[in-house]
Design an enzyme around this catalytic site. Sequence first.
Site, mmCIF file in Angstrom:
data_model
loop_
_atom_site.group_PDB
_atom_site.id
_atom_site.type_symbol
_atom_site.label_atom_id
_atom_site.label_comp_id
_atom_site.label_asym_id
_atom_site.label_seq_id
_atom_site.Cartn_x
_atom_site.Cartn_y
_atom_site.Cartn_z
ATOM 1 C CB CYS A 1 -0.952 0.058 1.181
ATOM 2 S SG CYS A 1 -2.171 -1.259 1.256
ATOM 3 N NE ARG B 1 4.612 1.813 0.483
ATOM 4 C CZ ARG B 1 5.212 1.797 1.667
ATOM 5 N NH1 ARG B 1 6.457 2.206 1.766
ATOM 6 N NH2 ARG B 1 4.574 1.401 2.745
ATOM 7 C CD1 TRP C 1 0.174 -5.916 -2.517
ATOM 8 C CD2 TRP C 1 -0.463 -6.654 -0.511
ATOM 9 N NE1 TRP C 1 0.647 -7.193 -2.372
ATOM 10 C CE2 TRP C 1 0.268 -7.677 -1.151
ATOM 11 C CE3 TRP C 1 -0.967 -6.899 0.765
ATOM 12 C CZ2 TRP C 1 0.524 -8.906 -0.567
ATOM 13 C CZ3 TRP C 1 -0.727 -8.136 1.359
ATOM 14 C CH2 TRP C 1 0.014 -9.118 0.689
ATOM 15 C CG ASN D 1 -0.523 2.581 3.579
ATOM 16 O OD1 ASN D 1 -1.421 2.585 2.754
ATOM 17 N ND2 ASN D 1 0.678 3.070 3.325
ATOM 18 N N GLY D 2 -2.214 -0.568 6.393
ATOM 19 C CA GLY D 2 -2.204 -1.397 7.581
ATOM 20 C C GLY D 2 -3.452 -2.248 7.698
ATOM 21 C CD GLU E 1 18.321 -13.145 -1.314
ATOM 22 O OE1 GLU E 1 18.045 -12.093 -1.945
ATOM 23 O OE2 GLU E 1 17.630 -13.570 -0.365
ATOM 24 C CE LYS F 1 15.899 -11.134 -4.338
ATOM 25 N NZ LYS F 1 15.779 -11.685 -3.102
ATOM 26 C CD GLU G 1 11.596 -12.044 -3.720
ATOM 27 O OE1 GLU G 1 11.164 -11.370 -2.777
ATOM 28 O OE2 GLU G 1 12.740 -11.878 -4.189
ATOM 29 C CG HIS H 1 19.298 -36.925 5.009
ATOM 30 N ND1 HIS H 1 19.331 -38.082 5.762
ATOM 31 C CD2 HIS H 1 20.551 -36.406 5.061
ATOM 32 C CE1 HIS H 1 20.542 -38.243 6.268
ATOM 33 N NE2 HIS H 1 21.307 -37.248 5.857
ATOM 34 C CE LYS I 1 12.652 -2.894 -1.843
ATOM 35 N NZ LYS I 1 13.616 -3.938 -2.231
#
Length: 682
Positions: free
Chosen positions: A2, A33, A95, A122-123, A555, A559, A562, A578, A677
């Site tokens: 947001c 964002r 969002w 926002n929130g 990481e 990426k 994402e 395993h 973001k």
Amino acid sequence: MCGIFAYLNYRVPQTQKVILETLIKGLQRLEYRGYDSAGIAVDESCNKDQTFGSHICLFRNRGKVKALAEKLDEQVSLDINKEFETHFGIAHTRWATHGVPNEVNSHPHRSDKNNEFVVVHNGIITNYKDLRKLLESKDYVFESETDTEVIPKLTKYLYDNREGEDIGFSTVVERVVQQLEGAFALVFKSRHFPDEAVATRRGSPLLIGIRSKNRLFTDQIPILYQAYNNNKNDHLSKTHEIKHKDFNGTGEDKSVEFYFASDASAIIEHTNQVMYLEDDDIAAVVDGCLSIHRAKRSVGDLASRTVHTLQMELQQIMKGNFKAFMQKEIFEQPESIVNTLRGRINFEDGTVMLGGLRDHIKEIKRCRRLLLIGCGTSYHAGVATRQALEELTDLPVMVELASDFLDRSTPVFRDDVCFFISQSGETADSLMALRYCKNRGALTVGITNTVGSSISRETDCGIHINAGPEIGVASTKAYTSQFVSLIMFGLMMSEDRISMQKRRKDIIAGLQFLPDLIKEVLSLDEKIEQLAKEMFQHKSLLVMGRGYHYATCLEGALKIKEITYMHSEGILAGELKHGPLALIDKLMPVIMIVMRDSSYTKCQNAMQQVTARQGRPIVLCVKNDEESKKYAYRTIEIPHSVDCLQGILTVIPLQLLSFHLAVLRGYDVDFPRNLAKSVTVE
């Protein structure tokens, strides 16, 4: 996650066209964002047959900000040449959390069909169901599925039931905030209080930019405290406003512009003078005067808020000649690493000084253990440096995912030191973990990329990583700067350990040459793009390594998932037998990280197990590693560095690979679906 942007021009004449362009541009600066719909509210007399109010018009749209701009261009009700000497407009990118992405669920939300009060938020409001039930019992009709809509309706209810006509806008908002639970940043606009703005926050970031042709005569804005009288017999508490003299920071000429935003990237092109709101601050602009209100004063509270000067420049948030922000930020890493190191390491005498930790370093050295707490990429930065920190500090180091750390109610002690790693400094889970640890008496350290962020303000001390603005949702340069910052902390801790002096010298020498080695890795971009062309149609990908490079696997896999939406998994090579070995065949792409360090022989064994099952490993290895080339389907050779820094060089090819895979698959690299973001909700 947001984005809020609002603009108030006081005695600065602007046409409706300029106001709309300013609001739209502000939203575009916040697109990174993450969002799925957008909307704005402005003053104008709309046609009576429209559903908009007679003084405030709402325009909302599902999709990109560009679609909202096109919708505004089609509005015949707006006189874009009409000039306003004073005007307040608010805008928002949403969002979705409560309710699907559509026009009705988009912000701004309104109190009623006359748009008496409109709000951007926002929130998450956690008690919205109780408030909604109360308001519905008062005959308020809800239009959306959101938690936000209770806010403007509650505002109208409190305004309609006020005890006198002299109640100000900020007082009404204070009464609203008293009833809200959860995390929020809010900006209010009302036809009852024309040209006034009220903003508040709790747990979500919000800052105010101030622009005036005259220099501000002070950089301190005093806080005005309110007296409260709670009536337990009333479901909603009452407040009584204390009379005060408005604060104006621009002298006799009161012409001034105010910009409200979720972060500085939306403001920097207008002004570099900003004030960060703290939790439960209520900022009000009346007649061009900005004042800060709080419900009550606690011991240790500051008497004022400071107006800061941003060091950010507009060109830092522009793409330049790159296709995407992510690509730009990958290629900025030689410079961002230099900026992280600058002024902190003396390469001649081998001293390391992190100014933000100077006053607390003795206390840190006496601690029981170190806890590194983060989410996503920031968590991986902790994993990547854990081994080096254990070696350099001779302390046990725990690395925790913030959400899991909270779920377990992890024991924390007064002699623990807790690091909170966050690019934005606003990550909700990390913030809650920070407050959890502070309540238990632990020393808290922030590692952030954002000056003035909640984590940087609430921790006892910290390190600013100085990576520069990061716009792409998939973090790249922030990860490597977090990595380097934690290594520097380890070097600072081991400065007086005689047994560590040779090791320290090797690491410091490695840091000195690191930017040049990164440039060398970036020169492999074309080769990695060719590799991506072979792989982009696959549906799954495994990344394997061990030791210092397990974090690189995690990481790199993150990426890829994402921004390419491929299933990818980072696997510890020691766990291959395993379970993961069952996935290996000639059709499964496997990337293996095999560096000449203490795990080299074990990684070679894992690679042979993969090839024995007809796997075709793509191997990241150091230059001239002929042994690894024997078993590799493809190799990416990178320069050699100190073992604990090699992870910075191995992650960059995976960053580039994920970028090229996403482009080849036709996806928006900077704005991956469903992601944001800055994750400011749990």
